[in-house]
Design a protein around this motif. Structure first.
Motif, short mmCIF file in Angstrom:
data_model
loop_
_atom_site.label_atom_id
_atom_site.label_comp_id
_atom_site.label_asym_id
_atom_site.label_seq_id
_atom_site.Cartn_x
_atom_site.Cartn_y
_atom_site.Cartn_z
N GLU A 226 52.27 -4.25 -47.01
CA GLU A 226 51.30 -3.65 -46.09
C GLU A 226 51.51 -2.15 -45.98
O GLU A 226 50.53 -1.38 -45.95
CB GLU A 226 51.44 -4.32 -44.72
CG GLU A 226 50.95 -5.76 -44.68
CD GLU A 226 51.15 -6.39 -43.32
OE1 GLU A 226 51.73 -5.71 -42.45
OE2 GLU A 226 50.71 -7.54 -43.13
N LYS A 227 52.75 -1.71 -45.93
CA LYS A 227 53.01 -0.27 -45.86
C LYS A 227 52.56 0.43 -47.13
O LYS A 227 51.99 1.53 -47.08
CB LYS A 227 54.50 -0.03 -45.62
CG LYS A 227 54.94 -0.38 -44.21
CD LYS A 227 56.40 -0.03 -43.99
CE LYS A 227 56.82 -0.35 -42.56
NZ LYS A 227 58.25 0.00 -42.33
N LYS B 154 50.15 -0.54 -49.11
CA LYS B 154 48.69 -0.53 -49.08
C LYS B 154 48.17 0.56 -48.16
O LYS B 154 47.22 1.29 -48.50
CB LYS B 154 48.20 -1.91 -48.62
CG LYS B 154 46.69 -2.07 -48.69
CD LYS B 154 46.28 -3.48 -48.32
CE LYS B 154 44.77 -3.65 -48.37
NZ LYS B 154 44.38 -5.03 -48.00
N GLU B 155 48.78 0.70 -46.98
CA GLU B 155 48.37 1.76 -46.06
C GLU B 155 48.61 3.13 -46.67
O GLU B 155 47.79 4.04 -46.52
CB GLU B 155 49.15 1.62 -44.75
CG GLU B 155 48.77 0.39 -43.94
CD GLU B 155 49.62 0.24 -42.71
OE1 GLU B 155 50.53 1.09 -42.53
OE2 GLU B 155 49.40 -0.71 -41.94
#
Length: 206
Positions: free
Chosen positions: A133-134, A136-137
């Motif tokens: 997720e990090k 992707k962000e």
């Protein structure tokens, strides 16, 4: 009731008693202590019961010690065949119980290890998910930054863009620019048979 008698190192007497008086307290003490001694001497049944109890306890201790030696494989010479068979059965039963307890402990240990492994795996999966997720962000942030830069480049002033070069009419006459063209107006296109200079030919061929 208290009676206190003290002799010093020099033999001097010191005494103290409560309200009952020293003589009365001493007489009472003599009477009760004599009765207690007489009861102990004249009660052979109690002495016999204590002696019998001691004998029983001593015999039990000897039997337990002998059985312990037998379980350890010692002093087996005095045992007969039936006693040896009974001892073997007792040892087999004890071994079965010991193995059962050992297997239970091993199973409990394996279950605990599996539980810890599962917990660690779940924690690892959670950390991997957070890491993705990090990432992707971070990729989305970089993409937005690039789009913002492109948008700012498109909105920049037009004078920064390169200007087109003026056109050149090689087939005949030149086309004038500026105020002269506006004043004179368009000229008719004339074609002449005058040969072109060599430098112009080279330029056209290129």
């Amino acid at each position: 009731e208290v009676a206190l008698i003290v002799f010093s190192t020099r033999g001097k007497l010191f005494k103290y008693s409560t309200d009952s008086g020293m003589e009365r307290i001493l007489e009472r003490y003599e009477r009760y202590s004599y009765a207690e001694r007489q009861h102990v001497v004249t009660d052979p049944q109690s002495q016999g019961s204590w002696s019998l109890e001691y004998t029983k306890l001593k015999a039990k201790i000897e039997i337990l010690q002998r059985n312990q030696r037998h379980y350890m494989g010692e002093d087996l010479g005095s045992l007969r065949l039936k006693e040896l068979q009974n001892l073997e059965q007792q040892l087999d039963s004890a071994l079965k119980q010991i193995r059962t307890r050992k297997n239970q402990l091993i199973y409990d240990s394996l279950s605990e290890f599996q539980r810890k492994e599962k917990a660690l795996q779940e924690e690892n999966n959670l950390l991997s998910k957070k890491l993705k997720e990090k990432e992707k962000e971070k990729a989305l942030a970089q993409r937005g930054h690039l789009e913002q830069q492109n948008h700012q480049g498109q909105n920049s002033p037009s004078f920064l863009l390169p200007q087109p070069l003026p056109s050149l009419n090689i087939g005949g006459t030149y086309q004038a620019r500026g105020s002269e063209c506006e004043e004179e107006g368009p000229r008719p296109h004339t074609r002449t048979n005058t040969p072109m200079p060599p430098w112009m030919l080279r330029h056209v061929n290129l």
